[in-house]
Structure formats: structure tokens, C-alpha cells
Design a protein around this motif. Structure first.
Motif, PDB file in Angstrom:
ATOM      1  N   UNK A  30       0.835  -1.200   0.000  1.00 17.12           N
ATOM      2  CA  UNK A  30       0.000   0.000   0.000  1.00 17.12           C
ATOM      3  C   UNK A  30       0.872   1.254   0.000  1.00 17.12           C
ATOM      4  N   UNK A  31       1.964   1.213   0.761  1.00 17.36           N
ATOM      5  CA  UNK A  31       2.883   2.348   0.809  1.00 17.36           C
ATOM      6  C   UNK A  31       3.562   2.546  -0.547  1.00 17.36           C
ATOM      7  N   UNK A  32       3.984   1.427  -1.167  1.00 20.40           N
ATOM      8  CA  UNK A  32       4.720   1.518  -2.431  1.00 20.40           C
ATOM      9  C   UNK A  32       3.826   1.954  -3.598  1.00 20.40           C
ATOM     10  N   UNK A  33       2.613   1.394  -3.686  1.00 23.72           N
ATOM     11  CA  UNK A  33       1.758   1.666  -4.838  1.00 23.72           C
ATOM     12  C   UNK A  33       0.902   2.915  -4.659  1.00 23.72           C
ATOM     13  N   UNK A  34       0.525   3.224  -3.426  1.00 24.54           N
ATOM     14  CA  UNK A  34      -0.379   4.361  -3.194  1.00 24.54           C
ATOM     15  C   UNK A  34       0.274   5.486  -2.403  1.00 24.54           C
ATOM     16  N   UNK A  35       1.534   5.289  -2.061  1.00 27.49           N
ATOM     17  CA  UNK A  35       2.331   6.333  -1.413  1.00 27.49           C
ATOM     18  C   UNK A  35       1.731   6.773  -0.082  1.00 27.49           C
ATOM     19  N   UNK A  87      -7.120  -4.364  -2.176  1.00 27.30           N
ATOM     20  CA  UNK A  87      -6.564  -3.910  -3.445  1.00 27.30           C
ATOM     21  C   UNK A  87      -7.563  -3.168  -4.298  1.00 27.30           C
ATOM     22  N   UNK A  88      -8.722  -3.776  -4.629  1.00 30.13           N
ATOM     23  CA  UNK A  88      -9.710  -3.099  -5.475  1.00 30.13           C
ATOM     24  C   UNK A  88     -10.324  -1.864  -4.833  1.00 30.13           C
ATOM     25  N   UNK A  89     -10.224  -1.702  -3.505  1.00 30.94           N
ATOM     26  CA  UNK A  89     -10.891  -0.585  -2.839  1.00 30.94           C
ATOM     27  C   UNK A  89     -10.459   0.769  -3.397  1.00 30.94           C
ATOM     28  N   UNK A  90      -9.166   0.928  -3.670  1.00 30.87           N
ATOM     29  CA  UNK A  90      -8.694   2.160  -4.300  1.00 30.87           C
ATOM     30  C   UNK A  90      -8.410   3.275  -3.317  1.00 30.87           C
ATOM     31  N   UNK A  91      -9.426   4.004  -2.885  1.00 29.54           N
ATOM     32  CA  UNK A  91      -9.230   5.150  -2.010  1.00 29.54           C
ATOM     33  C   UNK A  91      -8.852   4.697  -0.605  1.00 29.54           C
ATOM     34  N   UNK A  92      -8.258   5.628   0.154  1.00 32.93           N
ATOM     35  CA  UNK A  92      -7.847   5.276   1.512  1.00 32.93           C
ATOM     36  C   UNK A  92      -9.029   4.940   2.411  1.00 32.93           C
ATOM     37  N   UNK A  93     -10.113   5.744   2.399  1.00 31.53           N
ATOM     38  CA  UNK A  93     -11.247   5.392   3.275  1.00 31.53           C
ATOM     39  C   UNK A  93     -11.819   4.012   2.971  1.00 31.53           C
ATOM     40  N   UNK A 151       4.051  -9.441  -4.588  1.00 27.73           N
ATOM     41  CA  UNK A 151       5.227  -9.083  -5.392  1.00 27.73           C
ATOM     42  C   UNK A 151       5.014  -9.468  -6.851  1.00 27.73           C
ATOM     43  N   UNK A 152       4.292 -10.556  -7.057  1.00 27.13           N
ATOM     44  CA  UNK A 152       4.000 -11.032  -8.408  1.00 27.13           C
ATOM     45  C   UNK A 152       2.900 -10.217  -9.082  1.00 27.13           C
ATOM     46  N   UNK A 153       1.799  -9.990  -8.393  1.00 28.12           N
ATOM     47  CA  UNK A 153       0.652  -9.345  -9.028  1.00 28.12           C
ATOM     48  C   UNK A 153       0.286  -7.986  -8.498  1.00 28.12           C
ATOM     49  N   UNK A 154       1.014  -7.484  -7.498  1.00 25.79           N
ATOM     50  CA  UNK A 154       0.664  -6.202  -6.922  1.00 25.79           C
ATOM     51  C   UNK A 154      -0.653  -6.267  -6.171  1.00 25.79           C
ATOM     52  N   UNK A 155      -1.173  -5.111  -5.793  1.00 30.86           N
ATOM     53  CA  UNK A 155      -2.435  -5.065  -5.062  1.00 30.86           C
ATOM     54  C   UNK A 155      -3.597  -5.610  -5.880  1.00 30.86           C
ATOM     55  N   UNK A 156      -3.448  -5.657  -7.210  1.00 29.65           N
ATOM     56  CA  UNK A 156      -4.500  -6.218  -8.057  1.00 29.65           C
ATOM     57  C   UNK A 156      -4.709  -7.702  -7.774  1.00 29.65           C
ATOM     58  N   UNK A 157      -3.712  -8.361  -7.177  1.00 19.98           N
ATOM     59  CA  UNK A 157      -3.817  -9.791  -6.872  1.00 19.98           C
ATOM     60  C   UNK A 157      -4.433 -10.049  -5.499  1.00 19.98           C
ATOM     61  N   UNK A 158      -4.765  -8.991  -4.755  1.00 20.96           N
ATOM     62  CA  UNK A 158      -5.268  -9.189  -3.393  1.00 20.96           C
ATOM     63  C   UNK A 158      -6.571  -9.985  -3.326  1.00 20.96           C
ATOM     64  N   UNK A 159      -7.460  -9.968  -4.340  1.00 19.03           N
ATOM     65  CA  UNK A 159      -8.658 -10.819  -4.239  1.00 19.03           C
ATOM     66  C   UNK A 159      -8.356 -12.304  -4.053  1.00 19.03           C
ATOM     67  N   UNK A 160      -7.154 -12.744  -4.450  1.00 23.26           N
ATOM     68  CA  UNK A 160      -6.789 -14.145  -4.253  1.00 23.26           C
ATOM     69  C   UNK A 160      -6.617 -14.484  -2.773  1.00 23.26           C
ATOM     70  N   UNK A 161      -6.519 -13.461  -1.933  1.00 24.30           N
ATOM     71  CA  UNK A 161      -6.365 -13.703  -0.498  1.00 24.30           C
ATOM     72  C   UNK A 161      -7.638 -14.269   0.125  1.00 24.30           C
TER      73      UNK A 161
END
Length: 375
Positions: A30-35, A87-93, A151-161
Motif C-alpha cells: 500500500x505504501x509503495x503503490x499508493x504512497x 486492493x480493489x478498494x482504491x481510495x484510503x477510506x 510481489x507477483x501481481x501487486x495489489x490487483x492480486x489481493x482478491x486471491x487472499x
């Protein structure tokens, strides 16, 4: 069959506590992709941990009034769904709410599942220790699985969790069916009286234990020098904790829970002090010993709490598995402040006072009557 069901329930417990270890592993991405800054990142962790710990006793109180066996599989799915939506949530809230949803799932799962595990085990201390071990292992392996995935799919891969929660839900439902319809659900019918003073004392003991264990796990890697040396020290502490969980159940069978608890805290004092005072490779030996000593009483706290509050077993489970455990996380910044004001060596040495205070508080405790919910 009872042993098999306990193994399945332990696996289900692992699939839920997996997410308590997964959230810290998600934060760097989250820090790396969304700063996100440090404050925003700490807010994410807070949503998952502190909120979950505070809400668990509330779910326990609700479970004491109504039959909530259905809440076990539902809460497992909610836990995985919340982490998967990060991952799909997008915004911080929205991300914060998704992580909070996962934390609420964890909170809803533990009180009712702990009572189910107690029922299925027939009150066995060893059985409850296996259930607790499942949660410990799930927490420990989470970073090893989450980090490569993201590391492989980024936050876009979080639904696999969601997958671990779904698998854990399936096996848990199977165990619940084999244990009998409604096993472990509903209010406990007993003539025994609640011993609130003893329970409050036990909760304070658990809080002191949590400060010692989490404080050590937070800073032992840094004290060992970081890098590989720090990772080895942390691994040995966690491995010692896993061994201590099983050892605690077996010792309680022979010595009794309260005697085992006192013995563990007495041994934890020199173990924590040895991390700092014994030079060289001795640090690793004492880090492992501290993990063993501080986890021997872990599952015993749960069953003692249930027996001190036989009429409120859900509340007891929520406090022993949630609120009391969170004390270590809350106190960690204070340990860090002490390290900055003095030194890391002094701060770690101060942690040895925690099991000493826990031992003193535990001295008046007495073995309660066993109040196992009817099967």
C-alpha cells in the motif's frame, strides 16, 4: 474422531489468524503503490488489530445470549473478503473500511469458535492447545505467502487472499457437522457461578504477558543486528512459541493449569533477561526459551477464563483471545520510547519485569471447576 475434528478446527483457526499476519504484509505494498505515509499505514494496521481486539468481547457477550454457530463460517468468509478487497478498494477510506471488515470478521470468529473447540475437545487442555497452535501457525506463515503473491501481481492480486478463508470455512463446516448439529452453540447451561475477580486478575496477567512477548518480537531482530541474524532470532522466538503452546497443554494435564501458568511465568523472567545479559549466540537460545515460556500459558488462559465465567463463556473467550492480547501492541510504542530515552538494551531488559508481575498476580489464582458446555 475427536482428535480429527480438533485438527480440522485448528486448520480453520489457522485460516482466520492468517489474516492477522497478512495485513502487516499488505501494508508495504500500500505504501509503495499508493504512497501512504507512516500515519496512514499505521491507521491500516490499527483498523485490523486494535479494532478487532476491542470488538471481540462484544461478540462474546452476544454469543452468550443467542445461538450463533452459523457465525463461525460467516465470520471466516468476511475475514477473507475484507483482506481481498484491500486492493480493489482504491481510495484510503475504502481500503481502511475493507481492512476493518477483515478485523471484524476475526473478532466475530474467535468467541464462538473457542467455545466450539472446548466442546469438541471434551475440555482437554491438550486439545485446546492444538486449536491455539493452529492460530499461531496461520499468523506466522502469512507473510511467507502474501509477500510473494503481491510481489507477483501487486495489489490487483489481493482478491486471491480470499482463498485461505474459503478453504478454512469448508473444512470447519465439515467438522461442525460431524460434531453434531449445534455443537458448541447457544448459552451454557450450568449452576456454577461466575468468578469475576479471578477473571479480571487473569486478564491482567494476560496483558502483562502480551507486553513482554510482543515487545520482544518487535525489537529482538533489531537488537540482534537486523538482517539474517535478526530474522533468525525472530524465527526462534516464534518457533519457541509454537512449541510452548503444545507443551502447555501437556503440562497442564499433569500439573494443573494454574501451577503450569505460574511455572511458565517464573521461567520467563530469566529467559527474557538472558536475551540481553548473555552475550553471543546465547541470545538465540534465550529468545527461543522466552518464546516457549511465554506461550506455555496461552491456551490455558482461554480455558481458565471460560471456567472462571461458566455463564459467560463467550465473553471470556472474547477477552482472553482479543482484548487482553492487544495490550502488547498498545504498549509497544512505550517500549520504543524507553529505548530512545535510554537504550534498546535497557528497554528489552525492562520487559523481564512483565512476567515477574504476571507471576505475582497469578499467585492468588486457584484452579476453577471445569465447566464444559454440553455436547
Amino acid at each position: 474422531m475427536r482428535i480429527n475434528r480438533m485438527g480440522v478446527l485448528a486448520a480453520g483457526h489457522a485460516s482466520v489468524d492468517f489474516y492477522q499476519g497478512a495485513i502487516p504484509a499488505i501494508v508495504p505494498f500500500l505504501v509503495a503503490e499508493r504512497h501512504y505515509g507512516y500515519v496512514a499505514a499505521s491507521g491500516i494496521v490499527l483498523a485490523a488489530t486494535l479494532l478487532s481486539s476491542i470488538v471481540q468481547p462484544l461478540f462474546g457477550a452476544v454469543a452468550d445470549r443467542w445461538r450463533l454457530a452459523w457465525l463461525i463460517p460467516v465470520s471466516m468468509l468476511v475475514t477473507g473478503l475484507g483482506a481481498g478487497l484491500a486492493g480493489p478498494a482504491g481510495s484510503y477510506p475504502l481500503t481502511w473500511l475493507a481492512i476493518a471488515l477483515s478485523g471484524l470478521g476475526v473478532a466475530a470468529y474467535h468467541p464462538e469458535s473457542a467455545r466450539l473447540a472446548r466442546t469438541v475437545s471434551g475440555g482437554s487442555h491438550v486439545g485446546m492447545s492444538w486449536f491455539s497452535l493452529g492460530g499461531n501457525l496461520g499468523f506466522a506463515v502469512a507473510p511467507l505467502l502474501v509477500t510473494p503473491l503481491l510481489s507477483w501481481g501487486g495489489l490487483a492480486a489481493s482478491p486471491l487472499l480470499v482463498v485461505p478463508a474459503a478453504l478454512g470455512c469448508l473444512v470447519t463446516v465439515a467438522a461442525m457437522r460431524s460434531a453434531g448439529r449445534g455443537a458448541g452453540a447457544g448459552r451454557t447451561e450450568t449452576d456454577a457461578k461466575d468468578d469475576w475477580p479471578a477473571f479480571v486478575r487473569l486478564a491482567l496477567v494476560m496483558g502483562l504477558r502480551s507486553v513482554g512477548y510482543i515487545g520482544l518480537s518487535t525489537f529482538v531482530a533489531l537488537y540482534a543486528g537486523g538482517g539474517t541474524a535478526g530474522a533468525v532470532a525472530l524465527f526462534l522466538q516464534f518457533a519457541g512459541g509454537a512449541a510452548g503452546t503444545i507443551l502447555g497443554g501437556r503440562l497442564a494435564t499433569r500439573l494443573g493449569r494454574v501451577r503450569t501458568l505460574r511455572l511458565a511465568y517464573a521461567l520467563a523472567v530469566p529467559a527474557l533477561a538472558g536475551v540481553v545479559l548473555v552475550p553471543g549466540p546465547g541470545l538465540y537460545v534465550f529468545a527461543a526459551a522466552a518464546g516457549v515460556a511465554l506461550y506455555v500459558p496461552f491456551s490455558l488462559h482461554v480455558t481458565l477464563g471460560q471456567d472462571y465465567l461458566p455463564r459467560h463463556a463467550g465473553t471470556a473467550s472474547g477477552v482472553t483471545l482479543g482484548l487482553a492480547v492487544s495490550a502488547g501492541g498498545v504498549a509497544s510504542p512505550l517500549v520504543g520510547a524507553l529505548a530512545e530515552a535510554t537504550s534498546l538494551r535497557v528497554a528489552l531488559l525492562a520487559l523481564a519485569v512483565m512476567p515477574l508481575l504476571a507471576w505475582l498476580l497469578a499467585r492468588p489464582l486457584r484452579e476453577p471447576a471445569i465447566a464444559v458446555p454440553p455436547r
